[in-house]
Scaffold this motif. Structure first.
Motif, PDB file in Angstrom:
ATOM      1  N   TYR A  33      -0.547   7.050  -6.746  1.00 25.72           N
ATOM      2  CA  TYR A  33      -1.704   6.344  -7.297  1.00 25.72           C
ATOM      3  C   TYR A  33      -2.987   7.091  -6.949  1.00 25.72           C
ATOM      4  O   TYR A  33      -3.263   7.397  -5.792  1.00 25.72           O
ATOM      5  CB  TYR A  33      -1.760   4.922  -6.748  1.00 25.72           C
ATOM      6  N   GLY A  75      -6.407   6.166  -8.442  1.00 27.27           N
ATOM      7  CA  GLY A  75      -7.286   5.422  -9.335  1.00 27.27           C
ATOM      8  C   GLY A  75      -8.758   5.577  -9.069  1.00 27.27           C
ATOM      9  O   GLY A  75      -9.577   4.999  -9.782  1.00 27.27           O
ATOM     10  N   ARG A  79       2.342   1.776  -3.414  1.00 26.22           N
ATOM     11  CA  ARG A  79       1.354   2.260  -4.370  1.00 26.22           C
ATOM     12  C   ARG A  79       1.080   3.745  -4.168  1.00 26.22           C
ATOM     13  O   ARG A  79       1.021   4.521  -5.128  1.00 26.22           O
ATOM     14  CB  ARG A  79       0.066   1.441  -4.226  1.00 26.22           C
ATOM     15  N   GLU A  80       0.936   4.158  -2.910  1.00 23.61           N
ATOM     16  CA  GLU A  80       0.635   5.566  -2.641  1.00 23.61           C
ATOM     17  C   GLU A  80       1.850   6.460  -2.898  1.00 23.61           C
ATOM     18  O   GLU A  80       1.698   7.615  -3.293  1.00 23.61           O
ATOM     19  CB  GLU A  80       0.160   5.715  -1.199  1.00 23.61           C
ATOM     20  N   GLY A 116     -10.929   2.069  -9.427  1.00 20.88           N
ATOM     21  CA  GLY A 116      -9.533   1.721  -9.637  1.00 20.88           C
ATOM     22  C   GLY A 116      -8.877   1.191  -8.379  1.00 20.88           C
ATOM     23  O   GLY A 116      -8.012   0.309  -8.439  1.00 20.88           O
ATOM     24  N   HIS A 117      -9.321   1.702  -7.229  1.00 21.16           N
ATOM     25  CA  HIS A 117      -8.765   1.212  -5.971  1.00 21.16           C
ATOM     26  C   HIS A 117      -9.131  -0.256  -5.757  1.00 21.16           C
ATOM     27  O   HIS A 117      -8.294  -1.053  -5.314  1.00 21.16           O
ATOM     28  CB  HIS A 117      -9.294   2.057  -4.814  1.00 21.16           C
ATOM     29  N   ALA A 150      -6.953  -2.343  -7.940  1.00 25.64           N
ATOM     30  CA  ALA A 150      -5.596  -2.429  -7.402  1.00 25.64           C
ATOM     31  C   ALA A 150      -5.534  -3.362  -6.203  1.00 25.64           C
ATOM     32  O   ALA A 150      -4.587  -4.145  -6.050  1.00 25.64           O
ATOM     33  CB  ALA A 150      -5.105  -1.035  -7.017  1.00 25.64           C
ATOM     34  N   ARG A 195       0.833  -1.207   0.000  1.00 27.99           N
ATOM     35  CA  ARG A 195       0.000   0.000   0.000  1.00 27.99           C
ATOM     36  C   ARG A 195       0.868   1.257   0.000  1.00 27.99           C
ATOM     37  O   ARG A 195       0.586   2.225  -0.726  1.00 27.99           O
ATOM     38  CB  ARG A 195      -0.920  -0.008   1.219  1.00 27.99           C
ATOM     39  N   GLY A 233      -5.722  -6.965  -7.474  1.00 26.02           N
ATOM     40  CA  GLY A 233      -4.442  -7.389  -8.036  1.00 26.02           C
ATOM     41  C   GLY A 233      -3.386  -7.596  -6.966  1.00 26.02           C
ATOM     42  O   GLY A 233      -2.611  -8.560  -7.019  1.00 26.02           O
ATOM     43  N   GLY A 234      -3.382  -6.704  -5.961  1.00 27.74           N
ATOM     44  CA  GLY A 234      -2.430  -6.858  -4.870  1.00 27.74           C
ATOM     45  C   GLY A 234      -2.697  -8.106  -4.044  1.00 27.74           C
ATOM     46  O   GLY A 234      -1.752  -8.777  -3.606  1.00 27.74           O
TER      47      GLY A 234
END
Length: 284
Positions: free
Chosen positions: A205, A207, A200-201, A211-212, A215, A197, A218-219
Motif C-alpha cells: 500500500y 496511498g 495493508r503494508e 490515502g493513508h 485507509a 496495518r 476505513g480500518g
C-alpha cells in the motif's frame, strides 16, 4: 437467546477475552495489561489497590484545595510525592515519559496569561496578565502533581489488581465489569489494529498522506464493527456460562489491614497538615 447462538463457536481472540475475564488470568506484557507497571517489591507495590486508590483521591483533593499562588505549599506537596516515587523505586525516565500526558494542560496554561485581564507585565515584549500568570502556574503545578500521583498508581498496580480494588471499594458491579472488559479488550483490539496495518503494508500500500488517512478511517470503522460483534459473541457465551452480572475475578482482592491503611494515608494526611499550616501562617 437462541440455542444456535449458544452453540456458535468462539474465535480464538474471543476465547482469550472470555477465559481471562472468567478466571482472572494475567496475560502480561500486552498494551492493556502490564504495559505501565514497573515490577517491584517495595512498600508502595505491596499496598492493596483499594488503599492506593483512596490515597490518590484524597491527595488530589488536598492539592486542588491549595490556594492560588501557594507556591511553597505546592512545593512541599511535590517533595512528598517525590519521596513516594523514590520509595517505589520508579525510574525517572519512565515517570517523565508518562508525565507527557499533561501536555494539553501545559498548552492551556501558556494561553491563560494572554487572555486573562488585570495588571500586565511584559516578557520578551509580550504583555502578560499577572493574575493570569499566577492562575496558569498554579493550575500547571496542581495538574503535574495529580498526574504524577496517577503515574505512581499505574506504575505500581496491575490493571487486574486495580479493578479488584475498585470492587473492594464497593463500586457498582456494572462499572467494574465495564472496566474489566475495557482492560481485556484493549490488548485484543490493539492486536487487531496491528495485524490490519501489517496486512495493508504487506500488500504494497502506497496511498500517500491523504490515502493513508482514508485507509485509517476505513480500518477504524471495520475495527469498530468487528469489536462490536466480538462483544456480542462473548456476552452470549458468558450468559451460556450462567453470567449473572458479576465477574468472579473481581472478588479476589484481599482486604487491607489497619497498618496498610495507616501507611497509605500518611501521604494525604501530611499534605493536609501542610495545607492547614499554610492557611494559619499565610499573610492575610
Amino acid at each position: 437467546m437462541s440455542a444456535t447462538a449458544i452453540r456458535r463457536p468462539l474465535d480464538p481472540q474471543d476465547r482469550i477475552v472470555l477465559d481471562a475475564t472468567a478466571h482472572g488470568h494475567q496475560h502480561g506484557g500486552g498494551p492493556g495489561e502490564e504495559g505501565l507497571v514497573i515490577p517491584g517489591d517495595t512498600l508502595v507495590h505491596r499496598l492493596p489497590a483499594q488503599v492506593k486508590v483512596v490515597v490518590l483521591v484524597a491527595f488530589a483533593v488536598v492539592v486542588v484545595a491549595a490556594p492560588q499562588g501557594a507556591w511553597w505549599l505546592l512545593l512541599a506537596d511535590a517533595i512528598l510525592l517525590v519521596g513516594v516515587v523514590l520509595a517505589a523505586r520508579l525510574p525517572w525516565s519512565h515517570v517523565l515519559r508518562r508525565l507527557l500526558v499533561e501536555t494539553p494542560f501545559v498548552l492551556f496554561a501558556l494561553v491563560t496569561p494572554l487572555v486573562a485581564t488585570g495588571p500586565q507585565v511584559r516578557v520578551l515584549g509580550i504583555p502578560l496578565s499577572v493574575p493570569g500568570l499566577v492562575a496558569a502556574g498554579t493550575m500547571l503545578a496542581k495538574a503535574t502533581l495529580g498526574v504524577l500521583a496517577a503515574v505512581v498508581l499505574a506504575s505500581t498496580t496491575s490493571p487486574r489488581e486495580l479493578i479488584a480494588g475498585l470492587d473492594r471499594l464497593r463500586l457498582p458491579s456494572a462499572f467494574v465489569a465495564i472496566l474489566t472488559f475495557m482492560v481485556r479488550y484493549l490488548g485484543v483490539v490493539t492486536g487487531d489494529l496491528h495485524r490490519m496495518r501489517v496486512a495493508r503494508e504487506s500488500r504494497g500500500y502506497t496511498g500517500g498522506r491523504t490515502g493513508h488517512l482514508v485507509a485509517v478511517a476505513g480500518g477504524a470503522g471495520a475495527l469498530f464493527v468487528r469489536s462490536y460483534e466480538r462483544g456480542e459473541r462473548v456476552h452470549q457465551a458468558m450468559l451460556a456460562r450462567a453470567y449473572a452480572g458479576r465477574l468472579p475475578s473481581a472478588t479476589s482482592a484481599r482486604a487491607a489491614t489497619a497498618a496498610e491503611w495507616t501507611r497509605g494515608l500518611l501521604l494525604p494526611l501530611a499534605a493536609a497538615v501542610l495545607w492547614a499550616g499554610w492557611l494559619l501562617l499565610a499573610p492575610r
